[in-house]
Design an enzyme around this catalytic site. Sequence first.
Site, PDB file in Angstrom:
ATOM      1  N   HIS A  57       0.878  -0.914  -0.268  1.00 48.57           N
ATOM      2  CA  HIS A  57      -0.183  -0.133   0.417  1.00 48.57           C
ATOM      3  C   HIS A  57       0.852   0.844   0.011  1.00 48.57           C
ATOM      4  O   HIS A  57       1.741   1.179   0.473  1.00 48.57           O
ATOM      5  CB  HIS A  57      -1.102   0.320   1.274  1.00 48.57           C
ATOM      6  CG  HIS A  57      -2.025  -1.047   1.228  1.00 48.57           C
ATOM      7  ND1 HIS A  57      -3.389  -0.766   2.224  1.00 48.57           N
ATOM      8  CD2 HIS A  57      -1.932  -2.016  -0.004  1.00 48.57           C
ATOM      9  CE1 HIS A  57      -3.946  -2.081   2.144  1.00 48.57           C
ATOM     10  NE2 HIS A  57      -3.432  -2.113   1.427  1.00 48.57           N
ATOM     11  N   GLU A  59       1.141   3.732   2.148  1.00 50.89           N
ATOM     12  CA  GLU A  59       1.529   4.350   3.466  1.00 50.89           C
ATOM     13  C   GLU A  59       2.647   3.307   3.623  1.00 50.89           C
ATOM     14  O   GLU A  59       3.798   3.837   4.365  1.00 50.89           O
ATOM     15  CB  GLU A  59      -0.217   3.916   4.351  1.00 50.89           C
ATOM     16  CG  GLU A  59      -0.764   4.814   3.754  1.00 50.89           C
ATOM     17  CD  GLU A  59      -1.726   4.022   3.137  1.00 50.89           C
ATOM     18  OE1 GLU A  59      -1.829   3.749   2.655  1.00 50.89           O
ATOM     19  OE2 GLU A  59      -2.960   4.547   3.425  1.00 50.89           O
ATOM     20  N   CYS A  87      -5.995   1.955   6.002  1.00 48.94           N
ATOM     21  CA  CYS A  87      -6.540   0.184   5.930  1.00 48.94           C
ATOM     22  C   CYS A  87      -6.450   0.249   7.950  1.00 48.94           C
ATOM     23  O   CYS A  87      -5.568   0.199   8.180  1.00 48.94           O
ATOM     24  CB  CYS A  87      -6.537  -0.920   4.992  1.00 48.94           C
ATOM     25  SG  CYS A  87      -4.531  -0.866   5.298  1.00 48.94           S
ATOM     26  N   CYS A  90      -2.487  -0.502   7.161  1.00 50.30           N
ATOM     27  CA  CYS A  90      -1.650   1.024   7.745  1.00 50.30           C
ATOM     28  C   CYS A  90      -1.535   1.885   8.780  1.00 50.30           C
ATOM     29  O   CYS A  90      -0.826   2.607   9.356  1.00 50.30           O
ATOM     30  CB  CYS A  90      -2.326   1.647   6.239  1.00 50.30           C
ATOM     31  SG  CYS A  90      -1.363   0.781   4.108  1.00 50.30           S
TER      32      CYS A  90
END
Length: 172
Positions: A57, A59, A87, A90
């Site tokens: 992801h 992040e 999410c 993260c």
Amino acid sequence: MELTSTEKEFFMCEAIEEAKKAASKLEVPIGAVVVLNGEIIGRGHNLREVSHDATTHAEMIAIREANQHLGNWRLEDTQLFVTLEPCPMCSGAMILSRVKELYYGAPDPKGGTAGTLMNLLGDERFNHQVTIEKGILEEECAALLTNFFRTLRASKKAAKQARKELEQEKEE
């Protein structure tokens, strides 16, 4: 270090640029930057499709780059800017790396854990909490996602129609 609204918008624009890089690779357009003392020390954009890795992801990539930049797993006194509300994975990484502040653009009603679906970042049962500010350039961040998924649906529909026409031609 208290950021001005101009600085917040500048860093979110940098995250938006990262999101555009993701979209150019047919990835969900989410981008992130980690900032320390007014300097970007980590950048990332979604790479799940390209990497075949669920943990890539925006992040997570930005946090890893910031860790490497500092030579430290602790990101105390940093701000993380991301185009979509994080999410659970993260948010967990932000807690574990001790990010000080999160700024995000668009909320994520299906998976956001910075206040929309739940708030992991403010849960006092953890040893660290992250300050949250939402809605930074929200319309621009949301439009990136809306346009991406609209285009994706249209291309899937066109491909399905083309397959159908090809099958009809073969039957004739």
